[in-house]
Design a protein around this motif. Structure first.
Motif, PDB file in Angstrom:
ATOM      1  N   GLY A 117       0.845  -1.192   0.000  1.00  0.00           N
ATOM      2  CA  GLY A 117       0.000   0.000   0.000  1.00  0.00           C
ATOM      3  C   GLY A 117       0.879   1.241   0.000  1.00  0.00           C
ATOM      4  O   GLY A 117       1.839   1.326   0.754  1.00  0.00           O
ATOM      5  N   ARG A 118       0.564   2.180  -0.901  1.00  0.00           N
ATOM      6  CA  ARG A 118       1.407   3.367  -1.045  1.00  0.00           C
ATOM      7  C   ARG A 118       0.662   4.630  -0.638  1.00  0.00           C
ATOM      8  O   ARG A 118      -0.533   4.767  -0.862  1.00  0.00           O
ATOM      9  CB  ARG A 118       1.826   3.546  -2.507  1.00  0.00           C
ATOM     10  N   GLY A 119       1.411   5.558  -0.053  1.00  0.00           N
ATOM     11  CA  GLY A 119       0.852   6.859   0.257  1.00  0.00           C
ATOM     12  C   GLY A 119       1.536   7.936  -0.558  1.00  0.00           C
ATOM     13  O   GLY A 119       2.345   7.634  -1.449  1.00  0.00           O
ATOM     14  N   ARG A 120       1.225   9.177  -0.267  1.00  0.00           N
ATOM     15  CA  ARG A 120       1.892  10.284  -0.962  1.00  0.00           C
ATOM     16  C   ARG A 120       3.364  10.298  -0.550  1.00  0.00           C
ATOM     17  O   ARG A 120       3.736   9.747   0.459  1.00  0.00           O
ATOM     18  CB  ARG A 120       1.231  11.613  -0.596  1.00  0.00           C
ATOM     19  N   PHE A 121       4.185  10.922  -1.347  1.00  0.00           N
ATOM     20  CA  PHE A 121       5.637  11.014  -1.107  1.00  0.00           C
ATOM     21  C   PHE A 121       6.259   9.614  -0.934  1.00  0.00           C
ATOM     22  O   PHE A 121       7.145   9.421  -0.105  1.00  0.00           O
ATOM     23  CB  PHE A 121       5.939  11.885   0.129  1.00  0.00           C
ATOM     24  N   SER A 122       5.737   8.648  -1.678  1.00  0.00           N
ATOM     25  CA  SER A 122       6.242   7.258  -1.670  1.00  0.00           C
ATOM     26  C   SER A 122       6.275   6.623  -0.280  1.00  0.00           C
ATOM     27  O   SER A 122       7.086   5.735  -0.014  1.00  0.00           O
ATOM     28  CB  SER A 122       7.645   7.161  -2.269  1.00  0.00           C
ATOM     29  N   ARG A 123       5.420   7.065   0.604  1.00  0.00           N
ATOM     30  CA  ARG A 123       5.387   6.440   1.926  1.00  0.00           C
ATOM     31  C   ARG A 123       4.568   5.157   1.892  1.00  0.00           C
ATOM     32  O   ARG A 123       3.756   4.964   1.000  1.00  0.00           O
ATOM     33  CB  ARG A 123       4.735   7.392   2.928  1.00  0.00           C
ATOM     34  N   GLU A 124       4.784   4.341   2.906  1.00  0.00           N
ATOM     35  CA  GLU A 124       4.002   3.104   2.990  1.00  0.00           C
ATOM     36  C   GLU A 124       2.624   3.436   3.557  1.00  0.00           C
ATOM     37  O   GLU A 124       2.489   4.349   4.375  1.00  0.00           O
ATOM     38  CB  GLU A 124       4.727   2.133   3.949  1.00  0.00           C
ATOM     39  N   TRP A 125       1.598   2.711   3.093  1.00  0.00           N
ATOM     40  CA  TRP A 125       0.278   2.856   3.704  1.00  0.00           C
ATOM     41  C   TRP A 125      -0.062   1.545   4.419  1.00  0.00           C
ATOM     42  O   TRP A 125      -0.227   0.508   3.779  1.00  0.00           O
ATOM     43  CB  TRP A 125      -0.803   3.207   2.668  1.00  0.00           C
TER      44      TRP A 125
END
Ligand code: BTN
Length: 323
Positions: A117-125
């Protein structure tokens, strides 16, 4: 057939429906009925079966199966096709695969868990199994690029309104599209676009909602910043109802968006729910620079209107805000 039998069982939860009755209603053999019942049981439906009496639905699983979500969903475009996964890398990534072939405006990809799962700024979700809602809405609006930010606005507003309605608590939007309860992040939205200068091929709007996550589900670094509906309300929340509400509200806003209607009132509503207006913030802009500023307003085009420390007024179209 499976959906039809399930519907009938749901409508008659207090009585047994015999295999013979079901086979006559649907014009199939009793073995075919039995196979469907077995399949439903494998999917987690608790169905009692009694000789001579038949079948009775006792309990449905807490799963976001496509037919569970579509049941009672009265939308114009959103959710006509729903791709369901128990586990997937990322619903946004799968959305991009679906978009390589003809698809309908408003198709949905939903999963019970994501392992990338990905978030903005390539962070993990963080996407633990059956604890949140992880979904992507696939759209193909024939609009100009500058209107794309409006999609972010209507998505944030749809999620905010749906959650507020569901838990009867104040829910706020932190520009551009984080959803907060008690100043903690409950939901994030990741909008990805494919297109050329004058033509949009598709838009994938990924929505991740922390519904029934517990404190232990968050990394230490997130513990003070993120939360879930369960933590904030002290109750397990119904994931299916939440997803249905979001899709229904989004469907209405999206219809307005395509017809260029009601935008003034939508942006007004977004402003009212905005957590940042009037606050002093630090904004990280995309080249990694940070600026301190006071938030004045949200502009009609979705930009954050800020006043810098030297008095200069700026409109920021993207970035990340911390307080
Ligand atoms: C953010 O706040 O950084 C955005 C988070 C978006 C998460 C959702 S979960 C469903 C979809 N699939 C992904 O990999 N990401 C989005």
């Amino acid at each position: 057939m499976k959906e039809k039998i399930l519907k009938l069982l749901k409508e008659n939860k207090t009585e047994y429906l015999s295999g013979e009755y079901l086979s006559t209603v649907f014009g199939v053999s009793r073995t075919a009925v039995w196979k469907v019942i077995k399949q439903l049981q494998e999917e987690g439906y608790i169905i009692q079966s009694k000789t001579k009496l038949g079948y009775r639905l006792v309990e449905s699983p807490d799963n976001l199966y496509s037919y569970e979500i579509q049941e009672g969903l009265r939308t114009k475009r959103i959710g006509k096709n729903i791709y369901y996964f128990e586990e997937i890398d990322s619903t946004n990534d799968y959305g991009k695969i679906v978009a390589q072939k003809p698809f309908e405006d408003g198709d949905i990809i939903i999963a019970e868990s994501q392992n990338k799962g990905r978030g903005r700024f390539s962070r993990e979700w963080v996407s633990p199994m059956r604890k949140g809602a992880y979904l992507s809405i696939l759209l193909k609006p024939q609009i100009s690029f500058e209107k794309i930010t409006r999609l972010t606005i209507i998505t944030a507003l749809a999620v905010c309104s749906a959650l507020e309605d569901h838990i009867q608590k104040k829910v706020e939007i932190k520009w551009p599209n984080d959803i907060l309860i008690n100043q903690k992040k409950i939901c994030g939205i990741l909008t990805e676009i494919s297109g050329e200068v004058d033509k949009i091929n598709y838009v994938v709007i990924g929505i991740g909602i922390n519904i029934n996550l517990d404190i232990e589900d968050f990394d230490e670094s997130l513990a003070t910043k993120a939360s879930s509906l369960k933590i904030e309300t002290g109750k397990i929340q119904n994931r299916k109802e939440i997803v249905q509400k979001i899709l229904s509200i989004f469907d209405e806003y999206y219809d307005d968006f395509l017809n260029d209607e009601n935008y003034e009132s939508i942006i007004d509503e977004y402003r009212k729910k905005s957590y940042l207006i009037g606050r002093n913030v630090e904004v990280r802009i995309y080249n990694n620079d940070s600026i301190r500023a006071r938030v004045l307003d949200i502009e009609k085009n979705g930009a954050l209107k800020v006043e810098l420390e030297n008095g200069e007024i700026r409109d920021l179209l993207s970035g990340e805000v911390t307080l």
